[in-house]
Motif scaffolding. Structure first.
Motif, short mmCIF file in Angstrom:
data_model
loop_
_atom_site.label_atom_id
_atom_site.label_comp_id
_atom_site.label_asym_id
_atom_site.label_seq_id
_atom_site.Cartn_x
_atom_site.Cartn_y
_atom_site.Cartn_z
N TYR A 196 16.06 -8.28 1.35
CA TYR A 196 15.30 -7.66 2.45
C TYR A 196 14.09 -8.50 2.81
O TYR A 196 13.85 -8.83 3.96
CB TYR A 196 14.86 -6.24 2.07
CG TYR A 196 13.95 -5.65 3.13
CD1 TYR A 196 14.48 -5.22 4.33
CD2 TYR A 196 12.58 -5.58 2.93
CE1 TYR A 196 13.65 -4.73 5.33
CE2 TYR A 196 11.75 -5.10 3.92
CZ TYR A 196 12.29 -4.67 5.11
OH TYR A 196 11.47 -4.19 6.09
N TYR A 242 15.43 -10.07 6.14
CA TYR A 242 15.25 -9.07 7.19
C TYR A 242 13.79 -8.85 7.57
O TYR A 242 13.48 -8.69 8.73
CB TYR A 242 15.83 -7.72 6.73
CG TYR A 242 17.33 -7.69 6.63
CD1 TYR A 242 18.12 -7.63 7.77
CD2 TYR A 242 17.96 -7.70 5.39
CE1 TYR A 242 19.50 -7.60 7.68
CE2 TYR A 242 19.34 -7.66 5.29
CZ TYR A 242 20.11 -7.61 6.44
OH TYR A 242 21.46 -7.56 6.35
N ALA A 243 12.91 -8.80 6.58
CA ALA A 243 11.54 -8.36 6.85
C ALA A 243 10.85 -9.28 7.83
O ALA A 243 10.93 -10.50 7.70
CB ALA A 243 10.75 -8.31 5.54
N PRO A 244 10.18 -8.71 8.83
CA PRO A 244 9.41 -9.54 9.75
C PRO A 244 8.17 -10.06 9.03
O PRO A 244 7.67 -9.42 8.11
CB PRO A 244 9.04 -8.56 10.87
CG PRO A 244 9.05 -7.23 10.21
CD PRO A 244 10.07 -7.29 9.12
N THR A 282 4.92 -10.04 8.73
CA THR A 282 3.69 -9.38 9.16
C THR A 282 2.70 -9.39 8.01
O THR A 282 3.04 -9.80 6.89
CB THR A 282 3.96 -7.92 9.55
OG1 THR A 282 4.43 -7.26 8.38
CG2 THR A 282 5.00 -7.82 10.64
N LEU A 308 1.71 -6.89 6.54
CA LEU A 308 2.18 -5.91 5.56
C LEU A 308 3.16 -6.56 4.57
O LEU A 308 3.01 -6.41 3.36
CB LEU A 308 2.87 -4.75 6.29
CG LEU A 308 3.49 -3.72 5.35
CD1 LEU A 308 2.40 -2.95 4.62
CD2 LEU A 308 4.39 -2.77 6.11
N TRP A 338 1.46 -8.79 2.24
CA TRP A 338 0.73 -8.01 1.24
C TRP A 338 1.68 -7.55 0.13
O TRP A 338 1.38 -7.61 -1.05
CB TRP A 338 0.07 -6.82 1.94
CG TRP A 338 -0.79 -5.99 1.06
CD1 TRP A 338 -2.03 -6.32 0.59
CD2 TRP A 338 -0.48 -4.71 0.54
NE1 TRP A 338 -2.51 -5.32 -0.20
CE2 TRP A 338 -1.58 -4.31 -0.25
CE3 TRP A 338 0.61 -3.84 0.64
CZ2 TRP A 338 -1.62 -3.10 -0.93
CZ3 TRP A 338 0.58 -2.65 -0.02
CH2 TRP A 338 -0.53 -2.28 -0.79
N ILE A 339 2.86 -7.09 0.54
CA ILE A 339 3.87 -6.67 -0.44
C ILE A 339 4.27 -7.84 -1.33
O ILE A 339 4.37 -7.72 -2.55
CB ILE A 339 5.10 -6.08 0.27
CG1 ILE A 339 4.73 -4.75 0.93
CG2 ILE A 339 6.26 -5.88 -0.70
CD1 ILE A 339 5.82 -4.18 1.80
N ASN A 348 1.71 -8.57 -3.88
CA ASN A 348 1.73 -7.55 -4.93
C ASN A 348 2.85 -7.76 -5.92
O ASN A 348 2.68 -7.61 -7.13
CB ASN A 348 1.85 -6.17 -4.30
CG ASN A 348 0.50 -5.57 -4.04
OD1 ASN A 348 -0.33 -5.52 -4.94
ND2 ASN A 348 0.25 -5.16 -2.83
N LEU A 356 2.54 -8.38 -9.83
CA LEU A 356 3.17 -7.47 -10.79
C LEU A 356 3.89 -8.25 -11.88
O LEU A 356 3.96 -7.81 -13.02
CB LEU A 356 4.16 -6.55 -10.08
CG LEU A 356 3.57 -5.31 -9.42
CD1 LEU A 356 4.65 -4.54 -8.71
CD2 LEU A 356 2.90 -4.42 -10.45
N VAL A 397 1.57 -8.68 -14.78
CA VAL A 397 0.92 -7.54 -15.44
C VAL A 397 1.37 -7.44 -16.90
O VAL A 397 2.56 -7.57 -17.18
CB VAL A 397 1.26 -6.23 -14.69
CG1 VAL A 397 0.84 -5.01 -15.49
CG2 VAL A 397 0.60 -6.22 -13.32
#
Lengths: 365, 293
Positions: free
Chosen positions: B100, B104-106, B108, B110, B113-114, B117, B121, B124
Motif C-alpha cells: 500500500y 498505492y499511497a499518494p 502526502t 500524511l 508521517w506514517i 513512524n 517503531l 522501539v
C-alpha cells in the motif's frame, strides 16, 4: 482513496498512543487497564476448578498457577515436578517475574500462588486489598545471604555489621574506596564492590539488614541480577567484596571465599546450621509462598500447598536452600488449614525474627 | 619545473594513494576478522560446553531439577507454535502495508508521517511491545497469558521490520518493469501481483528472515506478557499458557549448578539450529521463487 487515508490515519494514531502509554506509565497501565475484566482474563487459560467434591488423589485436575521471586522459583519448580509426578492431571506452571512483579500479578488476581523472597510490602498489601485479594502467607525455607571476597584476600575473614554498613550505606558513595578505610589494620588496597541488582528481593533484604533501610545503599557498585555474574566478578578481582545467595557459594567454593559476620556475638560463618538455628544474623532470610484465599478452596490447590509444606524441607535442601526448623512446617500447615489470612510482618522486612515464635504466638490466640 | 620532476611527483602521489587503498582494505579485513573471531570463540565455547548434553532427552523431556533428566520439550513446542502464529499474522499484514505505502499511497505529508513512524517503531525497545501486549492483548482483550497473546505481541514487534524491508525491496524494482506491464493494459493489482511482488520477493523474504530471527530470540516482551518459566505439560492450543526456548535457557544459565549452565549451552545450540532451520526454509523458498521468473 480519501476514506482509506482516514482509516490508516486513525489506526496509526491509536497505535502510537498505545505505545506511548505503555512507555510512559509502565506500572499504572497494567494495573488500571482492566481490573473488572480480570476474572474473565484469568479463567480461559486456567482450567476451571473441578466440580468434583471428592479429593481422590488421581481424580485431581486443574491448573495451579505460580509466579514471583526467582530465588524461590527453584523450590517451587522442584515441588511442582514431584507433585505432577504424583498427580499427572494437575498442571503446575511456574513463572519468574521477581518478588515485586509476582505480587503485581497476584494482587491483580492473575495467579494462585506468589513466590516471595521477602514478606509482602505495605504498597502491595494495599494493592491486594483494593482488588479484594486475600492471601495466606506461608514460610517455606531459609536463604542465607553470603558476603564474599576473592580467595587471595587473607585479611577480611570476618566483618562486623557496622563495618558492612560503613561500606554499603548511601553516604559511603565515592567516600569509602579503600580497604584501609573499613578497618585500620586492613592493607591499603582499593575496594571494589559487587552486589545484587536493585530490583531483587535480595537487594531489599541486604540493605534492610545492613544499612537499616530497604532499598537504600550506595550506587557505585557493580550490580547484577544474575548471581553467576557476581561469582565471575568476585573471583576475578583480588580487591572485591560482594554479596549473594548462599546456594551460589556452595557451587563455587574453589573460586571465592566466605566472610564471617559479627553481629555482636562473635564471628559466624553462614552454613546450614547457623542459618537454620538463627545464629547467622542478620543475613538469614525466610522465603515465602502466598496462596490466594479463594484459590485455597480448590481441591488441586489444597493438595498442592499441603504437598509443598510436607516436602519443602527435603526439596529446598535439594536445590541449595536451607530448610526451616522441622517444627515450623506443621505450624505453617495449620495456618493454611485454618485459612489464616494476612501477613505476620505488617508490610515491613523483618530482620532476625524466628518464624516459630511468630507462628506459635498467632495460633495460640 | 621540469617534466621529469612532475612525473616523479605524480608517481609518488600514486604510490601514496595505493598505500591508502591497501590500508583501508587491511582495516576492513581486520574488522571482519574481529567479528569472525568473536563469533567463533562464542560458538566454540558454547559447543564445548553444550555438545555432550545434546541428547535425545533434551528434545523429549520436560524441564527438571535433575540436569540429566531435564529437556526442552515445552519450550520447543512454545517457540515452534509462537513462530508459526506470528508468521501467519505478521507476514501478510506486513507485506500488504508495504505494498500500500509503496504502490498505492499518494505522496502526502500524511503518508510521509506514517513512514517515519514505522521506521521509528522498528527501533522501539522490545520491552515496550511487551507492555503494550500486556495492556492490549493480555488484559484488554482478555486473552490472558496465552500463546496467542504472545504471538500478537511478537507480530507487532516484527511488523515494522517486515514493512521497512518489504518497501525497500519493492522500491528496488525498476519502474520500467511496471510501466511495461501498464502499457500492455495490466491493472495496478495485476502489475503488483505478477511483476512487482515477484521481483521483490527475494528481498521481502530476506526481511522476513531477519524479523523472524529476531522474534525467536526475544525474551523480555514475552516475560512481560506473562510467559512462564517452568512448564511440564504439552501445549493444548493457542489459548494455553506457554514458555519459549530463550526463557528456558535464561533460567538454566541463572541456576547455581554447573550442569545447568552446560544444559543452557546445549539449549543455545538448539536455538541456533532452530534459527538456521527457519532461515534455510526461507532461503529455499527464495531460490524456488527466483527460478520461476
Amino acid at each position: 482513496m480519501k476514506r482509506i487515508q482516514w482509516f490508516v490515519f486513525l489506526v496509526t494514531i491509536v497505535a502510537v498512543l498505545l505505545t506511548a502509554c505503555g512507555a510512559q506509565a509502565p506500572t499504572a497501565a497494567p494495573t488500571k487497564a482492566a481490573a473488572p475484566a480480570m476474572a474473565a482474563t484469568a479463567e480461559p487459560t486456567m482450567a476451571a476448578p473441578t466440580a468434583e467434591p471428592t479429593m481422590a488423589a488421581s481424580k485431581l485436575e486443574g491448573t495451579v498457577l505460580i509466579d514471583g521471586s526467582s530465588t524461590v522459583a527453584p523450590i517451587s519448580m522442584a515441588v511442582a515436578e514431584e507433585f505432577q509426578a504424583q498427580y499427572p492431571d494437575v498442571r503446575v506452571p511456574v513463572g519468574i517475574s521477581g518478588t515485586g512483579g509476582g505480587f503485581k500479578k497476584f494482587c491483580n488476581g492473575e495467579t494462585d500462588i506468589s513466590d516471595a523472597s521477602r514478606p509482602i510490602k505495605a504498597s502491595e498489601i494495599e494493592a491486594c486489598q483494593k482488588n479484594g485479594i486475600e492471601y495466606i502467607e506461608l514460610p517455606v525455607a531459609y536463604d542465607g545471604l553470603a558476603v564474599l571476597v576473592h580467595p587471595s584476600n587473607d585479611f577480611a575473614s570476618c566483618l562486623t555489621v557496622a563495618e558492612l554498613k560503613k561500606i554499603w550505606e548511601p553516604e559511603a558513595e565515592g567516600q569509602i574506596k579503600n580497604w584501609k578505610q573499613v578497618r585500620d589494620s586492613f592493607p591499603d588496597r582499593p575496594l571494589s564492590l559487587y552486589g545484587a541488582g536493585t530490583d531483587s528481593g535480595t537487594y531489599d533484604y541486604f540493605t534492610e539488614a545492613i544499612v537499616g533501610k530497604a532499598g537504600k545503599s550506595r550506587g557505585d557498585y557493580l550490580p547484577s541480577e544474575d548471581d553467576n555474574v557476581l561469582v565471575q566478578g568476585i573471583s576475578g578481582d583480588p580487591n572485591a567484596l560482594g554479596f549473594f545467595g548462599l546456594a551460589y557459594y556452595e557451587e563455587n567454593k574453589d573460586k571465592i571465599k566466605l566472610v564471617a559476620i559479627d553481629n555482636g556475638n562473635g564471628c559466624v560463618l553462614p552454613s546450614n546450621e547457623t542459618v537454620s538455628n538463627g545464629t547467622y544474623q542478620p543475613l538469614s532470610r525466610p522465603l515465602f509462598i502466598y496462596v490466594k484465599r479463594t484459590s485455597a478452596d480448590r481441591p488441586e490447590v489444597q493438595a498442592f500447598v499441603k504437598f509443598y509444606l510436607e516436602n519443602a524441607a527435603r526439596l529446598s535442601a535439594a536445590v541449595g536452600y536451607i530448610p526451616l526448623p522441622a517444627e515450623v512446617y506443621p505450624l505453617a500447615l495449620q495456618r493454611f488449614e485454618k485459612r489464616i489470612v494476612g501477613t505476620l510482618f505488617g508490610g515491613e522486612t523483618p530482620v532476625g525474627v524466628t518464624l516459630q515464635e511468630l507462628l506459635q504466638k498467632e495460633q495460640q490466640k | 619545473m621540469s617534466t621529469a620532476n612532475l612525473f616523479s611527483e605524480n608517481a609518488e602521489h600514486l604510490r601514496r594513494r595505493h598505500l591508502k587503498g591497501a590500508l583501508l582494505a587491511g582495516l576492513a579485513f581486520l574488522a571482519i576478522l574481529l567479528a569472525i573471531i568473536v563469533l567463533v570463540t562464542l560458538l566454540i565455547d558454547v559447543f564445548v560446553d553444550g555438545l555432550p548434553w545434546l541428547r535425545p532427552q533434551l528434545f523429549t523431556n520436560f524441564p527438571s531439577r535433575f540436569p540429566e533428566k531435564a529437556g526442552l520439550r515445552s519450550a520447543l513446542q512454545g517457540s515452534f507454535w509462537l513462530m508459526i502464529l506470528t508468521a501467519l499474522m505478521a507476514i501478510p499484514v506486513g507485506i500488504a502495508s508495504a505494498v500500500y505505502l509503496e504502490e498505492y499511497a499518494p505522496q502526502t505529508a500524511l503518508t510521509r508521517w506514517i513512514e517515519i513512524n514505522i521506521s521509528n517503531l522498528a527501533g522501539v525497545p522490545s520491552i515496550i511491545y511487551g507492555l503494550l501486549g500486556l495492556g492490549l492483548f493480555v488484559r484488554g482483550l482478555g486473552l490472558g497469558r496465552s500463546l496467542l497473546a504472545g504471538a500478537l505481541t511478537m507480530s507487532l514487534l516484527i511488523l515494522p521490520i517486515i514493512i521497512v524491508a518489504s518497501r525497500e525491496a519493492l522500491r528496488a524494482v525498476p519502474p520500467s518493469l511496471r510501466e511495461a506491464a501498464i502499457a500492455l493494459g495490466a491493472t495496478p493489482w495485476q502489475v503488483i501481483r505478477d511483476h512487482t511482488l515477484q521481483y521483490a520477493m527475494s528481498g521481502i523474504l530476506t526481511g522476513i528472515i531477519l524479523a523472524m530471527s529476531r522474534a525467536v530470540g526475544e525474551t523480555a516482551p514475552l516475560i512481560t506478557i506473562g510467559a512462564l518459566t517452568y512448564i511440564a505439560f504439552d501445549l493444548r492450543g493457542p489459548l494455553d499458557i506457554f514458555t519459549v526456548l530463550p526463557i528456558q535457557i535464561f533460567n538454566w544459565v541463572s541456576l547455581p549448578q554447573k550442569e545447568f549452565q552446560r544444559l543452557a549451552a546445549a539449549g543455545i545450540i538448539v536455538l541456533l539450529g532452530f534459527t538456521l532451520l527457519m532461515n534455510a526454509l526461507a532461503i529455499f523458498l527464495r531460490n524456488r521463487l527466483r527460478q520461476r521468473w
